[in-house]
Design a protein around this motif. Sequence first.
Motif, PDB file in Angstrom:
ATOM      1  N   GLN A 206       6.653  -1.753   7.748  1.00  0.00           N
ATOM      2  CA  GLN A 206       6.059  -1.386   9.025  1.00  0.00           C
ATOM      3  C   GLN A 206       6.400   0.041   9.401  1.00  0.00           C
ATOM      4  OE1 GLN A 206       7.107  -4.018  12.234  1.00  0.00           O
ATOM      5  NE2 GLN A 206       5.567  -3.191  13.629  1.00  0.00           N
ATOM      6  N   SER A 207       7.557   0.517   8.964  1.00  0.00           N
ATOM      7  CA  SER A 207       7.972   1.889   9.244  1.00  0.00           C
ATOM      8  C   SER A 207       7.813   2.736   7.988  1.00  0.00           C
ATOM      9  CB  SER A 207       9.425   1.916   9.731  1.00  0.00           C
ATOM     10  OG  SER A 207      10.272   1.316   8.777  1.00  0.00           O
ATOM     11  N   ASP A 208       8.209   4.001   8.062  1.00  0.00           N
ATOM     12  CA  ASP A 208       8.039   4.923   6.939  1.00  0.00           C
ATOM     13  C   ASP A 208       8.815   4.462   5.711  1.00  0.00           C
ATOM     14  OD1 ASP A 208       6.502   6.457   8.579  1.00  0.00           O
ATOM     15  OD2 ASP A 208       8.111   7.856   9.123  1.00  0.00           O
ATOM     16  N   GLY A 209       8.315   4.903   4.553  1.00  0.00           N
ATOM     17  CA  GLY A 209       9.032   4.664   3.305  1.00  0.00           C
ATOM     18  C   GLY A 209       8.518   3.522   2.476  1.00  0.00           C
ATOM     19  N   GLY A 210       7.492   2.799   2.921  1.00  0.00           N
ATOM     20  CA  GLY A 210       6.959   1.681   2.171  1.00  0.00           C
ATOM     21  C   GLY A 210       6.024   2.118   1.059  1.00  0.00           C
TER      22      GLY A 210
END
Length: 414
Positions: free
Chosen positions: A128-132
Amino acid sequence: MKCKIKYFKKKSYHSFCTRRICSFLLTAALGLCLSACGDRETSAHSPETDGKTPPTNTNSPISTSPSASPSATPAPTPTPAPVYHAVIYDNLSKGTRVELDLFEGQTLDLNSFTQLLGYDFIGCYDRQSDGGEQYIDISGKVCTELVSDLVLYAWYEPKNYTLNFTCNGESGSQYGIQNLNFSYDTDLLEALPLGKIVNKNELIYSVSYGELPLADLTSKDKVLLNEATFRDSDIFANSSKIMLELKTLPISAEAHLGDQEVCIHDDLSPFEQRFKDKYICDSLSLKKFDFELLENFGYQTALLEINCKVREKDDGNQEIYVYHTAYENNENDSKKEKKKKEKAMADFLLIEKSHDCKEVDVAETVLLTASVPLSKLKSSDGIYIYYGASGFGEDDWYRVSTDIKLEFISTPSP
């Protein structure tokens, strides 16, 4: 004995030949029978020819292409990509949830995702947040190998919108107000030109979308650029421009009076002299001010400044009186009625001043100032200046010009 042997040999030779010939004839006869049966079977399955054999095309070219090899191997059938189940939420925590079956290389219809008003879809990630890691690209294609069922998050970015302003029904550019660009769900309150002074004396006090008020000078809550605030989904779905209406309120006024000098005559009664028809009265109208609205927006005081230029032809004082109502003059009033009016007018007196000119026939300036509570002006329709002359006989003076300035002052918020 020799003859018998020879005979025996001769007889054996003939018997051998006979058997060979019979065997050959039997084989030939069997072959003819089989051939005849084959022709009859072919004829039974051939189209009708009225008992005639179709002519053979002797001019047809002989095919020279090699015959297909009976041992050719067919191409192997590709193994379909495995299908996995995905649950997709939005990365903005707006509560959307979609379930889909996916396989690698698949291109999805973007309408199968929940389309968020005011946002553009940019892909699906496993965080859901950055880095996926991205699993579905912006075009809807499954772009990463799938090995199991998974949970994904559809990522969105806000669209941009242009705010155009009108002010009092005219283009905002005529008031020095430029268009603004904002993203969906942005708070507009701090950027709106509320409290801005335009045209020298007009205060922008409110902004609305059509008939819907959005904010004014007293607003403290956020004004978000979204459907909930504007109560209109079409404007965000079908347009990138939004028109807002600004309203203004005058907070100051000025008047210049005295294109020519006016003589102020002496009189035995200062009150009668002040309010007779033949004597001058300068005024500033207050009709355009909305005092109730000014009070709602924190304006409690008016600063009044009157700048008079006077000229004296002889010794004497110049008397100046400022009221916030007009005197209803009637030359036929009795002395009792005049006294009654004089007493009533005292309740509306704002400033009075006496000035003694030091030079003969030289214009001098008389400055009058006052801080007036708005409550005193709420029922008034103007500021009125009356002039009187002191002394007796021929001691007259002249009002050369008068400038009136009125400005409303807001009380700072605690």
